[in-house]
Design an enzyme around this catalytic site. Structure first.
Site, PDB file in Angstrom:
ATOM      1  N   ARG A  23      -1.392  -3.223  -3.409  1.00 57.03           N
ATOM      2  CA  ARG A  23      -2.075  -4.082  -2.431  1.00 57.03           C
ATOM      3  C   ARG A  23      -2.784  -5.234  -3.147  1.00 57.03           C
ATOM      4  O   ARG A  23      -2.737  -6.380  -2.701  1.00 57.03           O
ATOM      5  CB  ARG A  23      -3.106  -3.263  -1.638  1.00 57.03           C
TER       6      ARG A  23
ATOM      7  N   HIS B  85      -9.213   6.625  -5.360  1.00 55.12           N
ATOM      8  CA  HIS B  85      -8.430   5.958  -4.318  1.00 55.12           C
ATOM      9  C   HIS B  85      -9.351   5.877  -3.116  1.00 55.12           C
ATOM     10  O   HIS B  85      -9.561   6.845  -2.408  1.00 55.12           O
ATOM     11  CB  HIS B  85      -7.189   6.782  -3.970  1.00 55.12           C
TER      12      HIS B  85
END
Length: 332
Positions: A169, A193
């Site tokens: 991303r 994460h």
């Protein structure tokens, strides 16, 4: 004689040997099926097994994939509620678990998912004692630890999908800012994460040219171009997608297939994935966080030692402390 016998003359009776490159996906929700289709499109397995507790949905998904067999190169697609269908898997991908609700933090999900893992993991281990476990369910770093504890597997065979997607991303958003394809934009997000992930600004580069060396304010509060916003967008992106469509699926499915490809083809590519980081960067507890790992057929073989700034190390340690605080309260 049957049509088959009239048509085909048998030359050699095949022994019923098991598949050599079998992959199992546990959980056929949006994420599990995105992983499944992405893996099928990459021709990574000679058998794909799907497991879930909702039998109608499970059979429906299996049939739907089987009906596309002509367009795929995976000769056997099976499913079942019973874990015997997963036997002899090389890679088992865990996507099952309670789904993150809108606005719910990944850490809030923990105990709900621990209870689910207490059922799944022993069943997987029983039928595929030599597999590599790839955990995708959130909060992924804690659940990778949970899977490691329950499975009894060596740490190199229990992996969390971790920051592989966060880094992708980041590179996508960086590419948008620079007008360059994300493959040519290099940058690593490590750590948890989720909300406390750490962007390694010192390593951000295009064609080996360090953006931080060109522009020392990169990623700081003094930065007039607001590169820090890029990392904020990475952190917010899952929440945004969940708000808009109810869940995330495609990007994580593609990210998992990327990891599956590295494992099944023994590519030894380096990925930011969740592994046991005890002893690194001054971390003293049994926690799993994403760092750059060399990945192959036997799981994680090596870890790349990143040169981190003291504040980046501090952020990692803070993440580790947060995760350990939660882990030590968990009921196994």
């Amino acid at each position: 004689m049957s049509v088959k016998e009239l048509l085909i003359q048998n030359v050699h009776k095949e022994e019923h040997s098991h598949a050599h490159n079998k992959i199992t996906v546990v959980g056929v929700g949006a994420v599990g099926m995105a992983c499944a289709i992405s893996i099928l499109m990459k021709d990574l397995a000679d058998e794909l097994a799907l497991v879930d507790v909702i039998e109608d949905k499970l059979r429906g998904e299996m049939l739907d994939l089987q009906h596309g067999s002509l367009f795929l190169r995976t000769p056997k697609i099976v499913s079942g509620k019973d874990y015997s269908v997963t036997a002899h898997s090389k890679l088992v991908i865990i996507t099952a678990g309670a789904r993150q609700q809108e606005g719910e933090s990944r850490l809030n999900l923990v105990q709900r998912n621990v209870n689910i893992f207490k059922f799944i993991i022993p069943n997987v281990v029983k039928h595929s004692p030599d597999c590599t476990l790839l955990v995708v369910s959130n909060p992924v770093d804690i659940l990778t630890y949970v899977a490691w504890k329950i499975s009894g597997f060596p740490k190199h065979r229990v992996i969390g999908s971790g920051c592989n997607l966060d880094s992708a991303r980041f590179r996508y958003l960086m590419g948008g800012k620079l007008g360059i394809h994300s493959l040519s934009c290099h940058g690593w997000i490590i750590g948890e994460h989720g909300d406390s992930s750490v962007p390694v600004w010192s390593g951000v580069n295009v064609a080996g040219v360090s953006l931080k060396a060109l522009y020392p304010d990169l990623g700081t509060d003094a930065d007039k171009e607001h590169w820090k916003e890029v990392h904020k967008q990475v952190v917010d992106s899952a929440y945004e997608v969940i708000k808009l469509k109810g869940y995330t699926s495609w990007a994580i499915g593609l990210s998992v297939a990327d990891l599956a490809e590295t494992i099944m083809r023994n590519l030894r590519r380096v990925h930011p994935i969740s592994t046991m980081v005890k002893g690194m960067y001054g971390i003293h507890d049994d926690v799993f966080l994403s760092v750059p790992c060399v990945l192959g057929y036997s799981g994680i073989t090596d870890v790349v030692k990143m040169t981190l700034k003291s504040e980046e190390e501090e952020k990692l340690r803070k993440s580790a402390d947060t995760l350990w605080g939660i882990q030590k309260e968990l009921q196994f």
